[in-house]
Design an enzyme around this catalytic site. Structure first.
Site, PDB file in Angstrom:
ATOM      1  N   HIS A  53       0.812  -1.215   0.000  1.00 33.98           N
ATOM      2  CA  HIS A  53       0.000   0.000   0.000  1.00 33.98           C
ATOM      3  C   HIS A  53       0.846   1.267   0.000  1.00 33.98           C
ATOM      4  CE1 HIS A  53      -3.461  -2.600   1.726  1.00 33.98           C
ATOM      5  NE2 HIS A  53      -3.448  -2.612   0.406  1.00 33.98           N
ATOM      6  N   ASP A  84      -2.653  -9.167  -7.110  1.00 30.63           N
ATOM      7  CA  ASP A  84      -2.186  -9.670  -5.810  1.00 30.63           C
ATOM      8  C   ASP A  84      -3.059 -10.809  -5.288  1.00 30.63           C
ATOM      9  OD1 ASP A  84      -4.339  -7.963  -5.393  1.00 30.63           O
ATOM     10  OD2 ASP A  84      -3.641  -7.316  -3.418  1.00 30.63           O
ATOM     11  N   SER A  96      -6.667  -2.045  -0.628  1.00 29.29           N
ATOM     12  CA  SER A  96      -6.180  -1.392  -1.850  1.00 29.29           C
ATOM     13  C   SER A  96      -7.257  -0.577  -2.563  1.00 29.29           C
ATOM     14  CB  SER A  96      -5.593  -2.429  -2.809  1.00 29.29           C
ATOM     15  OG  SER A  96      -4.585  -3.180  -2.183  1.00 29.29           O
ATOM     16  N   GLU A 140     -13.465  -9.372  -7.371  1.00 31.28           N
ATOM     17  CA  GLU A 140     -13.334 -10.182  -6.162  1.00 31.28           C
ATOM     18  C   GLU A 140     -14.246 -11.399  -6.288  1.00 31.28           C
ATOM     19  OE1 GLU A 140     -12.445 -12.152  -3.142  1.00 31.28           O
ATOM     20  OE2 GLU A 140     -11.295 -10.311  -3.525  1.00 31.28           O
TER      21      GLU A 140
END
Length: 280
Positions: free
Chosen positions: A19, A163, A98, A116
């Protein structure tokens, strides 16, 4: 596999590195008036309660953000990170993921595309951004496949964060394939790939494989932060960020930050960092 929940790990040392670098890249993109897209392949739930049962169960935030929060004379980039996560005076009630950091830093003309797959987290993410309108679009699907549909962005400027949890061994190969395909679709994009530092061979080879994917046609920057010796039980001893087409100032920024993070977050003699790159 859908067992991974970032709520257990929010604010740990890996989030600090990820971050902090994400915020610096967004700051650079904001210097130009032209709009851009932020794409997050594994966006999570958006933000996380620091006093939740999940956070308390493992307490990883105290080994990451907890060692930085309230640092009054922190180096400039770390101070900016603490401001972004509302930890200038200490750990707050929530830690932003994020997507939340990106949304807070980006301008009205910029757009977010968030993926997601976990049903509960994707629903929380959608509710979190439901008032943002078309500026933020949340897709309950695999981010690797979703990436193909959003590249290249119509703005021709963009940041892509990749990620995954790497719980699935195949994720390492999937990331390399996704980067290779993404660069063909959007060669000028800024791609940020996070990976865990683990004893397994796939982790140890990740940075060199990403370098090979770039060849000599793209600039890249690799920043790795180890907070402890390699864990024989397979636990994460650190993490890395590999940035393709990085902002030209990012290497100098990280050169000033990584030694301070090693000193503040390191837990044994194995604490160290790596900073390397190629400028095209």
């Amino acid at each position: 596999m859908l067992s991974y929940r970032h709520a257990y790990h929010a604010g740990n040392h890996a989030d600090v590195l990820k971050h902090l670098m994400l915020g610096e890249v967004i700051d650079y993109f904001n210097r130009k008036d032209a709009p851009y897209w932020y794409v997050d392949t594994h966006a999570g739930a958006g933000k996380y309660a620091t006093d939740s049962d999940e956070a308390k169960k493992v307490g990883e935030i105290h080994e990451g953000l907890g060692r930085l929060a309230g640092w009054q004379d922190a180096p400039a980039a770390i101070a900016r990170y603490l401001k972004r996560v509302n930890a200038e005076a200490g750990i707050g009630r929530f830690y932003p993921g994020s997507p939340e950091i990106a949304s807070n830093e980006m301008r009205p003309q910029d757009s977010l595309r968030l993926f997601e797959l976990h049903p509960a987290d994707s629903q929380r993410l959608e509710r979190h951004f439901e008032r943002e309108g078309k500026r933020v679009q949340v897709k309950a699907q695999d981010g690797f496949s979703g990436l193909k549909a959003v590249l290249p962005p119509p703005t021709r400027r963009g940041i892509v964060l990749i990620d995954p949890s790497y719980e699935i061994k195949d994720d390492y190969d999937t990331v390399i394939k996704a980067v290779d395909d993404a660069l063909k679709r959007f060669s000028t994009g800024c791609f940020m790939v996070w990976y865990p530092v683990l004893p397994r061979v796939e982790s140890r080879k990740m940075a060199s494989r990403l370098q090979s994917a770039c060849a000599d046609s793209h600039s890249w920057l690799h920043a790795r932060l180890d907070v402890r010796d390699m864990q024989p039980n397979g636990g994460m001893s650190g993490s890395g960020m590999f940035v393709i087409n990085p902002p030209y100032l990012l290497r100098d920024t990280m050169a000033g930050v990584l030694p301070a993070l090693v000193e503040r977050l390191g837990t044994d003699e194995g604490a160290t960092y790596v900073l390397e790159g190629h400028q095209r």
